[in-house]
Write an enzyme that holds these catalytic residues in place. Structure first.
Site, PDB file in Angstrom:
ATOM      1  N   ARG A 138      34.833  61.104  55.933  1.00 49.21           N
ATOM      2  CA  ARG A 138      35.822  61.669  55.023  1.00 49.21           C
ATOM      3  C   ARG A 138      37.170  61.874  55.712  1.00 49.21           C
ATOM      4  O   ARG A 138      38.219  61.624  55.136  1.00 49.21           O
ATOM      5  CB  ARG A 138      35.300  63.006  54.483  1.00 49.21           C
ATOM      6  CG  ARG A 138      36.313  63.834  53.707  1.00 49.21           C
ATOM      7  CD  ARG A 138      36.718  63.171  52.433  1.00 49.21           C
ATOM      8  NE  ARG A 138      37.563  64.045  51.626  1.00 49.21           N
ATOM      9  CZ  ARG A 138      38.246  63.625  50.573  1.00 49.21           C
ATOM     10  NH1 ARG A 138      38.167  62.360  50.204  1.00 49.21           N
ATOM     11  NH2 ARG A 138      38.990  64.458  49.875  1.00 49.21           N
ATOM     12  N   ASN A 193      33.628  62.638  45.781  1.00 50.67           N
ATOM     13  CA  ASN A 193      33.780  62.031  44.459  1.00 50.67           C
ATOM     14  C   ASN A 193      32.812  60.862  44.252  1.00 50.67           C
ATOM     15  O   ASN A 193      32.880  59.867  44.955  1.00 50.67           O
ATOM     16  CB  ASN A 193      35.230  61.559  44.307  1.00 50.67           C
ATOM     17  CG  ASN A 193      35.524  60.978  42.948  1.00 50.67           C
ATOM     18  OD1 ASN A 193      34.709  61.035  42.044  1.00 50.67           O
ATOM     19  ND2 ASN A 193      36.709  60.412  42.808  1.00 50.67           N
ATOM     20  N   GLU A 246      40.866  52.986  51.370  1.00 52.72           N
ATOM     21  CA  GLU A 246      40.164  51.758  51.007  1.00 52.72           C
ATOM     22  C   GLU A 246      38.829  52.013  50.310  1.00 52.72           C
ATOM     23  O   GLU A 246      37.985  51.122  50.221  1.00 52.72           O
ATOM     24  CB  GLU A 246      39.936  50.901  52.256  1.00 52.72           C
ATOM     25  CG  GLU A 246      41.223  50.439  52.910  1.00 52.72           C
ATOM     26  CD  GLU A 246      41.004  49.588  54.156  1.00 52.72           C
ATOM     27  OE1 GLU A 246      41.982  48.954  54.615  1.00 52.72           O
ATOM     28  OE2 GLU A 246      39.872  49.548  54.685  1.00 52.72           O
ATOM     29  N   GLU A 303      42.905  65.904  45.739  1.00 54.23           N
ATOM     30  CA  GLU A 303      43.801  66.326  44.668  1.00 54.23           C
ATOM     31  C   GLU A 303      44.965  65.358  44.504  1.00 54.23           C
ATOM     32  O   GLU A 303      45.421  65.106  43.381  1.00 54.23           O
ATOM     33  CB  GLU A 303      44.321  67.735  44.957  1.00 54.23           C
ATOM     34  CG  GLU A 303      43.266  68.813  44.952  1.00 54.23           C
ATOM     35  CD  GLU A 303      42.490  68.928  46.252  1.00 54.23           C
ATOM     36  OE1 GLU A 303      41.602  69.790  46.345  1.00 54.23           O
ATOM     37  OE2 GLU A 303      42.770  68.154  47.201  1.00 54.23           O
TER      38      GLU A 303
END
Length: 437
Positions: free
Chosen positions: A280, A346, A322, A75
Site C-alpha cells: 500500500r 478498496n 498502477e 480520498e
C-alpha cells in the site's frame, strides 16, 4: 447551557491540540526517515508562510474557488470523478486541493497536474485555519470521507462557507469513539451543511452522533473508470508475465506480507503460479523486498521493467498509480488491509475490471461494498493466510469459477455507479439557494 458546554468542549479540544503542536516537528522528522517529503512545506502545516497565488491554470484570481480536502491517496483518488464533474460544471472556478500526507499530494499531482492548486491543510488550531480560509477564500468546502476537525468546521460556519462531508463513511468502531465526546462532536457535525453518506448505515451513524442534514449518495469510488493508459499497461504486464497464472496481493499493509509469503512458501509457492505483491505504501517497498528475500522465494521488481524470468516466484510492485493495470492483468486478487485489522483497502477497482476478489475478515472501511460483493459472489471471504492460499490454488485451477466471479464483479460495480451525479446535484442545489458557487 448546551452552547456553553460546546464552547468549553471546544476550548478543551483546542488546548489539547496546542499542547501536542510542539511534538509535530518531531513527528514529521520521524516520518521523514522513510519519506523525505515530510520535511517539506512545514509552513503550510503550521499555518504560516504558505500563501501562494493560484497558478496559470486558473489565472483569474478574482474567480470563485472550490476547496476539496482529500487527506491521503484513497480520498484523492475517490475525488477524481467529482473533480472532473466540477471542472466541467464550473469552468470559471478555481479548484484547491488540500492533503495531510505527501503520498496524497503526489497522487493529486499525478491525477490533476496543474489544473488545481494544492497545499497541506494546516493543523486544527483556530488561528491557522482562519488564516487558511481568509487567504484562499473558498466559496464552498468539500471534505472527502471522514475528516472531522472541529476548529476548521467552526471557522467555516462562522465565515458562512458551506462545508459538505462527501462520500462520507463511518464505521461502528469510529462512531463509538466519537460518541465518547458528545458535547464536542454533536454541535460540530450540526455545523456541516450536508453529510452525503455512502450507505444507509453510515447515514444512521452520523445522525446518531448529531448530524442534522444527512443524505445517502452512494460511493463515488464506483464511478472511477480505468484510464486507457492503464489498460495498455495491463497488456504490457500480461506480456511480461507470460503464460503462467498470476495472483495479486494488492495494497498490502505491514505484517500481511510476511503471513502471505510464509503460507505461499509452505505450499511450494504454487508450483508454476506467480505471486505479485503491491504494498500500500511506497516507503515500504524496500522492506517488503527484504521480506521476500528472507523467505527464500525468487523475486523481480516491477521497476526492472522486463519480462518475468521463468524461475521468478514473486513480483514486487514497487511503483505508484498502477493498481488498475495490476487488477486487469492478473487472474485473481486478494485485497490487502483485510487480513489483519486495518479495515481493508478498496475492492471496487478489482471488481470493476472483472477480476475475482478474495478478502479477509477486516472490512470496516468498505463494509457495505464488501457485503454486497460477497452477496453477489463477486468476492469470496477468507479468514487467514492459509485459507487464502488454499482459495488461490482452488480458483487458479477453476477458470469457469473465476469467469463467473469476474462477471459478477462487473455487474456489481455497474449497479452501484452514480454517486458522483447525486453528489453534484447536492452541490448544485446549494448553489440554487444562493449558498454556494
Amino acid at each position: 447551557m448546551n452552547a456553553l458546554r460546546y464552547r468549553l468542549a471546544l476550548l478543551l479540544y483546542t488546548l489539547i491540540v496546542c499542547m501536542l503542536l510542539p511534538c509535530a516537528p518531531f513527528y514529521l522528522l520521524w516520518r521523514s526517515r522513510r519519506q523525505p517529503e515530510y520535511r517539506r512545506h512545514w509552513g503550510e502545516r503550521f499555518g504560516f508562510g504558505w500563501i501562494a497565488p493560484f497558478d496559470a491554470a486558473a489565472a483569474d484570481v478574482t474567480a470563485p474557488s472550490i476547496w476539496i480536502h482529500a487527506v491521503s491517496v484513497g480520498e484523492t483518488r475517490a475525488a477524481q470523478p467529482l473533480i472532473a464533474a466540477l471542472q466541467q460544471r464550473y469552468p470559471h472556478c478555481r479548484l484547491l486541493l488540500t492533503h495531510m500526507t505527501p503520498t496524497g499530494r503526489a497522487t493529486s499531482h499525478e491525477l490533476y497536474g496543474d489544473s488545481v492548486q494544492r497545499v497541506y491543510l494546516p493543523y486544527d488550531t483556530p488561528w491557522a485555519v482562519r488564516h487558511f480560509l481568509n487567504s484562499y477564500r473558498p466559496q464552498l468546502g468539500l471534505i472527502m470521507e471522514t475528516e472531522l476537525w472541529p476548529n476548521l468546521i467552526v471557522a467555516c460556519h462562522s465565515l458562512s462557507i458551506p462545508l459538505l462531508l462527501l462520500n462520507a463513511r463511518l464505521s461502528a468502531r469510529s462512531a463509538a469513539r466519537y460518541a465518547r465526546f458528545p458535547a464536542l462532536i454533536a454541535p460540530t457535525l450540526a455545523r456541516l451543511r450536508v453529510v452525503a453518506a455512502q450507505s444507509a448505515d453510515d447515514a444512521h451513524r452520523f445522525v446518531e452522533l448529531g448530524a442534522t442534514q444527512v443524505q445517502v449518495s452512494g460511493n463515488m469510488k464506483f464511478d472511477i473508470a480505468a484510464p486507457a493508459a492503464q489498460e495498455q499497461l495491463a497488456a504490457k504486464f500480461c506480456r511480461h508475465f507470460g503464460p503462467r497464472p498470476v495472483w495479486l496481493a494488492a495494497s498490502t499493509r505491514e505484517g500481511e506480507e510476511a503471513l502471505i509469503l510464509e503460507a505461499w512458501r509452505k505450499v511450494g509457492a504454487g508450483g508454476t503460479a506467480l505471486l505479485a505483491i503491491v504494498p500500500r505504501h511506497p516507503q515500504r517497498f524496500d522492506e517488503v523486498a527484504e521480506l521476500i528475500a528472507a523467505s527464500g522465494l525468487k523475486m523481480q521488481r516491477r521497476s526492472e521493467n522486463r519480462e518475468i524470468a521463468p524461475e521468478t516466484q514473486v513480483v514486487l510492485g514497487d511503483s505508484m498509480g498502477e493498481m488498475f493495470a495490476w487488477y486487469a492483468a492478473v487472474d485473481l486478487a486478494f485485497i490487502g488491509g483485510s487480513l489483519l485489522d486495518y479495515g481493508s483497502q478498496n475492492l471496487i477497482e478489482a471488481c470493476a475490471v472483472g477480476t475475482p476478489v478474495l478478502i479477509g475478515p477486516s472490512t470496516r472501511n468498505f463494509a457495505e461494498a464488501a457485503r454486497a460483493a460477497l452477496a453477489c459472489h463477486a468476492a469470496r471471504s477468507i479468514q487467514d493466510a492459509d485459507e487464502l492460499v488454499a482459495a488461490v490454488a482452488e480458483l487458479l485451477a477453476d477458470a469457469e469459477q473465476r469467469r463467473r466471479m469476474g462477471e459478477a464483479g462487473r455487474q456489481f460495480a455497474a449497479r452501484h455507479r452514480g454517486a458522483t451525479a447525486r453528489t453534484l446535484a447536492i452541490i448544485e442545489a446549494l448553489g440554487a439557494r444562493g449558498k454556494a458557487v
